[in-house]
Design a protein around this motif. Structure first.
Motif, mmCIF file in Angstrom:
data_model
loop_
_atom_site.group_PDB
_atom_site.id
_atom_site.type_symbol
_atom_site.label_atom_id
_atom_site.label_comp_id
_atom_site.label_asym_id
_atom_site.label_seq_id
_atom_site.Cartn_x
_atom_site.Cartn_y
_atom_site.Cartn_z
ATOM 1 N N GLU A 1 34.723 35.993 36.950
ATOM 2 C CA GLU A 1 34.464 34.755 36.206
ATOM 3 C C GLU A 1 35.725 34.219 35.539
ATOM 4 O OE1 GLU A 1 31.360 36.190 33.676
ATOM 5 O OE2 GLU A 1 29.825 35.955 35.236
ATOM 6 N N THR A 2 36.612 35.120 35.104
ATOM 7 C CA THR A 2 37.824 34.704 34.394
ATOM 8 C C THR A 2 39.105 34.898 35.205
ATOM 9 O OG1 THR A 2 38.197 36.885 33.417
ATOM 10 C CG2 THR A 2 36.755 35.360 32.198
ATOM 11 N N GLY A 3 39.050 35.738 36.256
ATOM 12 C CA GLY A 3 40.243 36.082 37.030
ATOM 13 C C GLY A 3 41.068 37.178 36.387
ATOM 14 N N ASP A 4 40.628 37.685 35.237
ATOM 15 C CA ASP A 4 41.359 38.731 34.522
ATOM 16 C C ASP A 4 41.425 40.001 35.376
ATOM 17 O OD1 ASP A 4 42.690 40.027 32.427
ATOM 18 O OD2 ASP A 4 40.815 40.643 31.470
ATOM 19 N N VAL A 5 42.634 40.415 35.739
ATOM 20 C CA VAL A 5 42.844 41.617 36.544
ATOM 21 C C VAL A 5 42.910 42.807 35.597
ATOM 22 C CG1 VAL A 5 44.391 42.826 38.124
ATOM 23 C CG2 VAL A 5 44.036 40.357 38.365
ATOM 24 N N LYS A 6 41.995 43.746 35.790
ATOM 25 C CA LYS A 6 41.913 44.928 34.932
ATOM 26 C C LYS A 6 42.913 45.990 35.370
ATOM 27 C CE LYS A 6 38.582 42.910 32.880
ATOM 28 N NZ LYS A 6 38.704 42.483 31.498
ATOM 29 N N CYS A 7 43.032 46.191 36.678
ATOM 30 C CA CYS A 7 43.996 47.158 37.205
ATOM 31 C C CYS A 7 44.315 46.816 38.651
ATOM 32 C CB CYS A 7 43.483 48.593 37.082
ATOM 33 S SG CYS A 7 42.071 48.993 38.114
ATOM 34 N N VAL A 8 45.464 47.311 39.097
ATOM 35 C CA VAL A 8 45.893 47.184 40.491
ATOM 36 C C VAL A 8 46.272 48.580 40.960
ATOM 37 C CG1 VAL A 8 47.579 46.197 42.084
ATOM 38 C CG2 VAL A 8 46.762 44.833 40.134
ATOM 39 N N ALA A 9 45.670 48.999 42.067
ATOM 40 C CA ALA A 9 45.959 50.331 42.607
ATOM 41 C C ALA A 9 46.422 50.225 44.054
ATOM 42 C CB ALA A 9 44.709 51.211 42.536
ATOM 43 N N THR A 10 47.319 51.123 44.412
ATOM 44 C CA THR A 10 47.700 51.286 45.813
ATOM 45 C C THR A 10 47.265 52.675 46.244
ATOM 46 O OG1 THR A 10 49.903 52.038 45.173
ATOM 47 C CG2 THR A 10 49.653 49.692 45.711
ATOM 48 N N CYS A 11 46.838 52.757 47.471
ATOM 49 C CA CYS A 11 46.322 54.020 48.006
ATOM 50 C C CYS A 11 46.866 54.205 49.415
ATOM 51 C CB CYS A 11 44.793 53.955 48.021
ATOM 52 S SG CYS A 11 43.998 55.362 48.820
#
Length: 157
Positions: A117-127
């Motif tokens: 709804e806001t576009g707020d990115v909580k975390c970004v992970a690479t795997c």
């Protein structure tokens, strides 16, 4: 398989790196009371559970037929996660998943937990997932069925 680029509101946090690829897969996530820590936000360990769910539904949705989870041809060998913003109990969040690179013996995923709804990115992970043969418990090439399905879904050459 029909796919559509997932478009979310722009994240206003300057510290969040821009995605260098589109996301075609999104998994809605349900917060539970016990996911929230004493400070009132989502415990960091829960993000990894949510990303596992994102990977599971990603592979189920793009691979032909039913996935045999007891004979998966790839295992996780590395995960890195950067946290940018807390998640609160009544907040809506989704897990975006994309394969960003695939080779004969490995595939690289990027996952983002985002408030849609806001576009707020909580975390970004690479795997990084490496090819694996469950019968021999040794490394192996990525199953061509998986490789071809992922390449087609993500439009990777």
């Amino acid at each position: 398989m029909q796919k559509k680029i997932i478009i979310l509101p722009e994240c206003k946090n300057e510290k969040v790196p821009q995605a260098t690829h589109p996301f075609y897969h999104s998994q809605e996530l349900q917060l539970r009371f016990n996911d929230i820590d004493i400070v009132g936000h989502l415990n960091n360990s829960i993000y990894f559970q949510f990303m596992d769910l994102g990977k599971t539904t990603y592979f189920q949705s793009i691979l032909p037929g039913k996935v045999n989870w007891s004979d998966v041809p790839a295992v996780i060998v590395n995960v890195n996660c950067n946290f940018f913003s807390p998640t609160y109990m009544n907040e809506k969040i989704v897990c975006l998943t994309a394969t960003t690179k695939i080779s004969e013996r490995s595939l690289h995923l990027e996952q983002r937990i985002v408030n849609p709804e806001t576009g707020d990115v909580k975390c970004v992970a690479t795997c990084v997932m490496a090819g694996f043969d469950a019968k021999t418990a040794k490394g192996a090439p990525i199953d061509p069925v998986w490789s071809n399905a992922i390449k087609e879904f993500e439009s990777i050459e």
